[in-house]
Design a protein around this motif. Structure first.
Motif, short mmCIF file in Angstrom:
data_model
loop_
_atom_site.label_atom_id
_atom_site.label_comp_id
_atom_site.label_asym_id
_atom_site.label_seq_id
_atom_site.Cartn_x
_atom_site.Cartn_y
_atom_site.Cartn_z
N GLY A 99 0.81 -1.22 0.00
CA GLY A 99 0.00 0.00 0.00
C GLY A 99 0.84 1.26 0.00
N GLY A 151 -0.45 -9.79 8.02
CA GLY A 151 -1.15 -8.51 8.13
C GLY A 151 -2.42 -8.58 8.95
N MET A 186 -4.09 -0.32 -4.24
CA MET A 186 -4.37 -0.07 -2.83
C MET A 186 -5.32 -1.12 -2.24
SD MET A 186 -2.82 2.06 -1.04
CE MET A 186 -2.43 3.73 -1.51
N SER A 213 -5.00 -4.07 -2.23
CA SER A 213 -4.22 -5.13 -1.59
C SER A 213 -4.24 -4.98 -0.07
CB SER A 213 -2.78 -5.15 -2.12
OG SER A 213 -2.15 -3.92 -1.86
N LEU A 214 -4.44 -3.76 0.44
CA LEU A 214 -4.51 -3.57 1.90
C LEU A 214 -5.59 -4.44 2.51
CD1 LEU A 214 -4.18 0.32 2.30
CD2 LEU A 214 -2.50 -1.41 3.01
N ILE A 272 -4.21 -7.96 2.64
CA ILE A 272 -3.09 -8.10 3.58
C ILE A 272 -3.63 -8.22 5.01
CG2 ILE A 272 -1.08 -6.94 4.61
CD1 ILE A 272 -0.77 -5.41 1.92
#
Lengths: 200, 183
Positions: free
Chosen positions: A52, A180, B93, B95-96, B99
């Motif tokens: 990010g 995460g 973004m 992907s946040l 994750i």
């Protein structure tokens, strides 16, 4: 706290900024800031970003708005901040008192082979933050300025923006947890308690 | 609505913008972030008038993905409002959400989708669903006014109950495309 170059040592700077951190929540931008916050002591209130790029400041805003009485620090690099530079406008308009952004500026993309960033050529991130409307800013180059920088992070009269010029040398890799979901959950639990697992 | 504006807003008689607002309240959404779209104009006004909702206007839609991540870290439920062209700004973004397993509901008004006048809206409008799904987003479409509220409700539920990005696409067929007299 100075490297041989005469610039601040990034890890010693991080150690000083996070000393006696209290309930400070820390979002670390992709790359070396993540290794730095982990090297000085992994913490449940740390969110190191594995991806990010450009997101760190806006994650800080979302968290600061959700938890308006808790100090929130975004610690990031010059390349990461440049990628999400529009966030300075977004944040300046929302005026979160509890949000501080500190850019550790080594003027290079450290994880990809030390290519130069725009700050190497004089792009002034503090001036950009001021132009966006940040009332409180600092430009830090000396160890004796670091206590005031640490105090500003906790002062609660943000939004606060600072650039600290740091030595470009890379430090020993100290990797944070890579799951995460786990690092999100531990921060939510530290902030919300058991409710973190029962939010509907 | 401004007759000289290039995008079309819902008619005053349409109930669905108010139904979406009611759903945001039902699901206890605390933060709404957006890049404006005419299709969401009434909903945006209602959110701005609500002191319990923090509205953040973004410079680019990908900031909204990051803001939703931060809001969830602090215990706030949030949504991102945008038009289909903005979806293209969000792709990496997103992907946040994967994750961190962060819920990220998106309410997207479609352009370049059904009878579009503006050539520039067509490439991203035509690709919106494919690129969202390529990034692992659950995508549900509504192409009639009565289907919008159930679709938005489902998307918000799926995002928060299953910890994913989820998008409701509100078809251009619902709002209609401007034709500038070139019928």
């Amino acid at each position: 706290m100075l490297a041989e170059s005469g610039k601040l040592d990034r890890r010693e700077l991080t150690r000083a900024l996070l000393a006696d951190r209290g309930d400070l929540a820390v979002i670390a931008g992709l790359g070396a800031p993540c290794w730095d916050i982990t090297a000085v002591g992994d913490h449940k209130l740390n969110l190191p970003l594995w991806g990010g790029m450009g997101a760190a400041a806006m994650i800080g805003l979302g968290l600061a708005q959700a938890q308006p009485t808790r100090p929130v620090l975004v610690l990031t690099g010059d390349g990461e901040m440049l990628m999400g530079i529009g966030a300075l406008a977004t944040i300046a308009v929302k005026k979160p008192k509890n949000l501080a952004i500190v850019v550790q500026d080594n003027e290079h993309y450290g994880e990809t082979g030390m290519q130069e960033t725009a700050t190497k050529y004089g792009v002034d991130l503090v001036a950009m933050a001021k132009g966006a409307g940040f009332k409180h800013t600092m430009f830090v180059t000396k160890p004796e300025e670091v206590p005031a920088l640490r105090a500003a992070i906790h002062a609660g009269d943000g939004p606060f923006f600072a650039v600290a010029k740091i030595d470009a040398g890379s430090k020993k890799l100290v990797l944070p947890p890579r799951d995460g979901a786990a690092i999100q959950h531990r921060m939510r639990e530290a902030i919300l308690g058991d409710a973190a697992y029962h939010q509907l | 609505m401004d007759p000289n504006a290039i995008d079309k807003a819902p008619d005053a008689a349409d109930a669905w913008p108010d139904q979406i607002y009611d759903l945001l309240k039902k699901h206890e959404i605390r933060q709404v972030c957006l890049v404006p779209d005419a299709g969401h104009s009434r909903l945006i006004k209602r959110c701005l008038a609500d002191n319990e909702i923090i509205v953040t206007t973004l410079t680019t839609e990908e900031e909204g993905i990051a803001l939703m991540q931060g809001a969830w870290l602090g215990g706030d439920k949030s949504v991102l409002l945008m038009q289909s062209s903005g979806v293209g700004n969000c792709i990496n973004m997103l992907s946040l959400s994967h994750i961190h397993r962060c819920p990220m509901p998106m309410l997207v008004t479609m352009r370049g989708d059904f009878g579009e006048f503006n050539p520039a809206q067509v490439p991203m409008g035509n690709a919106t669903q494919a690129v969202l799904e390529a990034m692992g987003t659950l995508v549900k479409r509504a192409d009639t006014p009565e289907d919008i509220a159930p679709t938005v409700d489902a998307v918000i539920r799926m995002a928060f109950n299953t910890f994913r990005p989820a998008a409701a696409l509100i078809g251009q067929r619902v709002i209609g495309a401007k034709t500038f007299g070139k019928d």
